[in-house]
Design a protein around this motif. Structure first.
Motif, PDB file in Angstrom:
ATOM      1  N   GLU A  95      50.512  30.102  28.051  1.00  0.00           N
ATOM      2  CA  GLU A  95      49.107  30.359  28.353  1.00  0.00           C
ATOM      3  C   GLU A  95      48.865  30.275  29.853  1.00  0.00           C
ATOM      4  O   GLU A  95      49.282  29.317  30.502  1.00  0.00           O
ATOM      5  CB  GLU A  95      48.208  29.356  27.626  1.00  0.00           C
ATOM      6  CG  GLU A  95      46.752  29.717  27.775  1.00  0.00           C
ATOM      7  CD  GLU A  95      45.807  28.794  27.010  1.00  0.00           C
ATOM      8  OE1 GLU A  95      44.589  29.050  27.070  1.00  0.00           O
ATOM      9  OE2 GLU A  95      46.272  27.833  26.360  1.00  0.00           O
ATOM     10  N   THR A 123      44.127  40.887  28.506  1.00  0.00           N
ATOM     11  CA  THR A 123      43.838  39.632  27.794  1.00  0.00           C
ATOM     12  C   THR A 123      43.036  39.836  26.507  1.00  0.00           C
ATOM     13  O   THR A 123      42.919  38.923  25.700  1.00  0.00           O
ATOM     14  CB  THR A 123      43.096  38.654  28.724  1.00  0.00           C
ATOM     15  OG1 THR A 123      42.121  39.386  29.485  1.00  0.00           O
ATOM     16  CG2 THR A 123      44.043  37.982  29.694  1.00  0.00           C
ATOM     17  N   SER A 125      40.213  40.296  23.571  1.00  0.00           N
ATOM     18  CA  SER A 125      38.991  39.567  23.202  1.00  0.00           C
ATOM     19  C   SER A 125      39.342  38.278  22.473  1.00  0.00           C
ATOM     20  O   SER A 125      40.439  38.138  21.951  1.00  0.00           O
ATOM     21  CB  SER A 125      38.135  40.396  22.243  1.00  0.00           C
ATOM     22  OG  SER A 125      37.731  41.577  22.849  1.00  0.00           O
ATOM     23  N   THR A 126      38.382  37.403  22.424  1.00  0.00           N
ATOM     24  CA  THR A 126      38.488  36.225  21.564  1.00  0.00           C
ATOM     25  C   THR A 126      37.335  36.281  20.576  1.00  0.00           C
ATOM     26  O   THR A 126      36.328  36.939  20.843  1.00  0.00           O
ATOM     27  CB  THR A 126      38.426  34.928  22.393  1.00  0.00           C
ATOM     28  OG1 THR A 126      38.600  33.818  21.511  1.00  0.00           O
ATOM     29  CG2 THR A 126      37.092  34.766  23.103  1.00  0.00           C
ATOM     30  N   ARG A 147      41.937  36.677  14.271  1.00  0.00           N
ATOM     31  CA  ARG A 147      42.244  37.371  15.509  1.00  0.00           C
ATOM     32  C   ARG A 147      43.756  37.503  15.672  1.00  0.00           C
ATOM     33  O   ARG A 147      44.270  38.524  16.079  1.00  0.00           O
ATOM     34  CB  ARG A 147      41.646  36.607  16.701  1.00  0.00           C
ATOM     35  CG  ARG A 147      41.982  37.165  18.059  1.00  0.00           C
ATOM     36  CD  ARG A 147      41.314  38.498  18.312  1.00  0.00           C
ATOM     37  NE  ARG A 147      41.883  39.184  19.469  1.00  0.00           N
ATOM     38  CZ  ARG A 147      41.658  40.446  19.781  1.00  0.00           C
ATOM     39  NH1 ARG A 147      40.875  41.167  19.024  1.00  0.00           N
ATOM     40  NH2 ARG A 147      42.217  40.997  20.825  1.00  0.00           N
ATOM     41  N   GLU A 148      44.456  36.404  15.338  1.00  0.00           N
ATOM     42  CA  GLU A 148      45.895  36.376  15.571  1.00  0.00           C
ATOM     43  C   GLU A 148      46.637  36.136  14.263  1.00  0.00           C
ATOM     44  O   GLU A 148      46.051  35.739  13.260  1.00  0.00           O
ATOM     45  CB  GLU A 148      46.228  35.279  16.597  1.00  0.00           C
ATOM     46  CG  GLU A 148      45.584  35.579  17.936  1.00  0.00           C
ATOM     47  CD  GLU A 148      45.829  34.509  18.991  1.00  0.00           C
ATOM     48  OE1 GLU A 148      46.485  33.490  18.681  1.00  0.00           O
ATOM     49  OE2 GLU A 148      45.359  34.688  20.120  1.00  0.00           O
ATOM     50  N   GLY A 262      33.239  39.529  18.921  1.00  0.00           N
ATOM     51  CA  GLY A 262      34.199  38.963  19.869  1.00  0.00           C
ATOM     52  C   GLY A 262      33.626  39.018  21.263  1.00  0.00           C
ATOM     53  O   GLY A 262      32.579  39.613  21.487  1.00  0.00           O
ATOM     54  N   LEU A 265      38.005  38.434  27.111  1.00  0.00           N
ATOM     55  CA  LEU A 265      38.554  37.262  27.807  1.00  0.00           C
ATOM     56  C   LEU A 265      38.721  37.543  29.298  1.00  0.00           C
ATOM     57  O   LEU A 265      39.779  37.980  29.740  1.00  0.00           O
ATOM     58  CB  LEU A 265      39.898  36.889  27.185  1.00  0.00           C
ATOM     59  CG  LEU A 265      39.822  36.090  25.881  1.00  0.00           C
ATOM     60  CD1 LEU A 265      41.172  36.055  25.190  1.00  0.00           C
ATOM     61  CD2 LEU A 265      39.338  34.671  26.154  1.00  0.00           C
TER      62      LEU A 265
END
Length: 435
Positions: A95, A123, A125-126, A147-148, A262, A265
């Motif tokens: 990170e 990067t 979105s979150t 998301r992941e 979202g 980032l």
């Protein structure tokens, strides 16, 4: 002494854009040790849309390494070995916590400094979390966001554990609709809750939404509109048991999935680079206001040539294409050549149950609906056109063949004039096919 590494090119972020950028670097030739991809995820770049679709099916049809990039667009899969063979350093579970664009370096959580000549910000979105707004009880177990791949794995474990249980979906956008279907296919009792008057309001008209809501209702999914989740109850183990709605209703829940949007980032780069529309401002080559720094995918606000305005687009198609464009631009500038500026046609799609729609262009102006949009039909098939200043600027189609989808894409690109909306309604798909 903290470790220091130098790369000619660094891509920060390990999602779809990073994978497609890597492939483009590979095509143009990249020397071993020139390129690093720094990703906080533990796996090589993969096609994110799979997570809300086949990954969650009971038979679990999608699993890594099956959907690493670039299979989503019909390319070959880039397995971790591919990066090694190309001499690309894939730095996973890493990170970045600090970026200094003026001095051209990044610092990881472990304290490693990465210096670079050219940086691609990918990067993404979150997800927006309910805990961000201090929603009461929103930190209970079994409240999921997607998301992941980690998120998907946790959700699958809960689906297995809460067999035939009750699921509440908070949100009526992409994630809400796709996950509502996926959980129903897993035999859960599903209720969807969203504040808007209809689902997918950023794209769908009331008529389009009515079809999907009717179809979902026929599948046994309950839909509650016009209210929001304001709190959650949990048991002594901290597992969620109920969702409290603003309108006073309380829904039993064994699993809650939240899809309320979202945000890009960009925090690492705040104040160091020009921003617009919540994203990093770029030109038609995805160059930012800082020399040697590019931004692609969800975080980029770029000139959308077709409509002569700056836009930010959150979709996998643009994540792929913007990454390829940036790498082509980087390579062209090194060789003293030039390439065309980015000329993007907005494209969105979704699949759930036996449904599959595509949309191209811009959803502004008047709309006409054509075809059979009765959710009771055995084979519904319908579409819509958006008309602005006497021209068709957007087109939507449910259950289109590949040829028909190409035809509506062409309509959105060409923007043909149209005089008579009633006639257009009657012509329907034939209007697009005749172009």
């Amino acid at each position: 002494m903290a470790e220091e590494k130098f790369y000619k090119y660094v891509i920060v972020g390990g999602g779809v854009s990073a994978g497609y950028a890597a492939r483009e670097f590979g095509r143009h030739g990249v020397k071993p040790g020139e390129l690093a991809i720094i990703s906080k995820e533990a796996v090589a770049p993969y096609e994110r849309p799979a997570l809300s679709k086949a990954y969650l099916f009971p038979e679990g049809t999608a699993r890594l390494p099956g959907f690493h990039v670039c299979v989503g667009s019909g390319g070959e899969r880039l397995l971790p070995e591919w990066y090694a063979e190309k001499g690309i350093d894939l730095l996973l579970s890493t990170e970045i916590v600090k970026a200094d664009l003026a001095s051209k370096f990044l610092v990881s959580a472990a304290g490693t400094t990465f210096k670079y000549e050219v940086l691609i910000i990918a990067t993404g979105s979150t997800v927006i979390k309910l805990t961000d707004f201090g929603v009461q009880g929103a930190d209970a177990n079994n409240i999921f966001y997607l998301r992941e791949i980690d998120d998907a794995d946790k959700l699958i474990a809960a689906i297995k554990e809460k067999k035939d249980g009750k699921a509440v979906i908070v949100g009526g956008g992409y994630i809400g609709l796709e996950l509502g279907a996926a959980l129903k296919v897993n035999n859960l009792d599903v209720t969807m809750v969203y504040p808007e008057p209809w689902c997918m309001p950023r794209l769908f008209t009331a008529e389009i939404a009515a079809f999907y809501e009717g179809y979902y209702a026929n599948k046994g999914i309950k839909i509650i509109k016009g209210t929001v989740a304001v709190g959650f109850d949990s048991d002594t183990n901290g597992n969620v048991t109920a969702v409290k709605l603003k309108d006073g209703r309380v829904l039993d829940a064994d699993i809650v999935v939240v899809g309320v949007g979202g945000r890009p980032l960009t925090t690492l780069f705040k104040g160091q680079v020009e921003e617009e529309k919540n994203g990093i401002k770029t030109d038609g080559y995805f160059k930012t206001s800082v020399p040697g720094v590019y931004a692609v995918g969800d975080v980029a606000t770029f000139p959308l040539k077709l409509y002569n305005e700056l836009r930010r687009v959150e979709h996998v198609d643009h994540a792929r294409k913007s990454a390829e464009q940036a790498v082509k631009a980087i390579k062209a500038s090194e060789e003293g050549g030039s390439i065309e500026t980015y000329d993007y046609l907005p494209y969105f799609y979704s699949r759930s149950f036996n449904l599959s729609w595509q949309f191209y262009g811009d959803n502004v102006g008047d709309t006409v609906l054509f075809g059979d949009n009765n959710p009771e039909s055995s084979k519904p098939k319908f579409g819509a056109y958006w008309i602005k200043n006497g021209r068709v600027v957007g087109a939507f189609l449910e259950a289109g063949t590949p040829e028909e989808n190409k035809a509506i894409a062409k309509v959105a690109r060409v923007q043909p004039p149209v005089e008579d909306l009633e006639k257009l309604t009657k012509e329907g798909l034939a209007f697009a096919s005749a172009l």
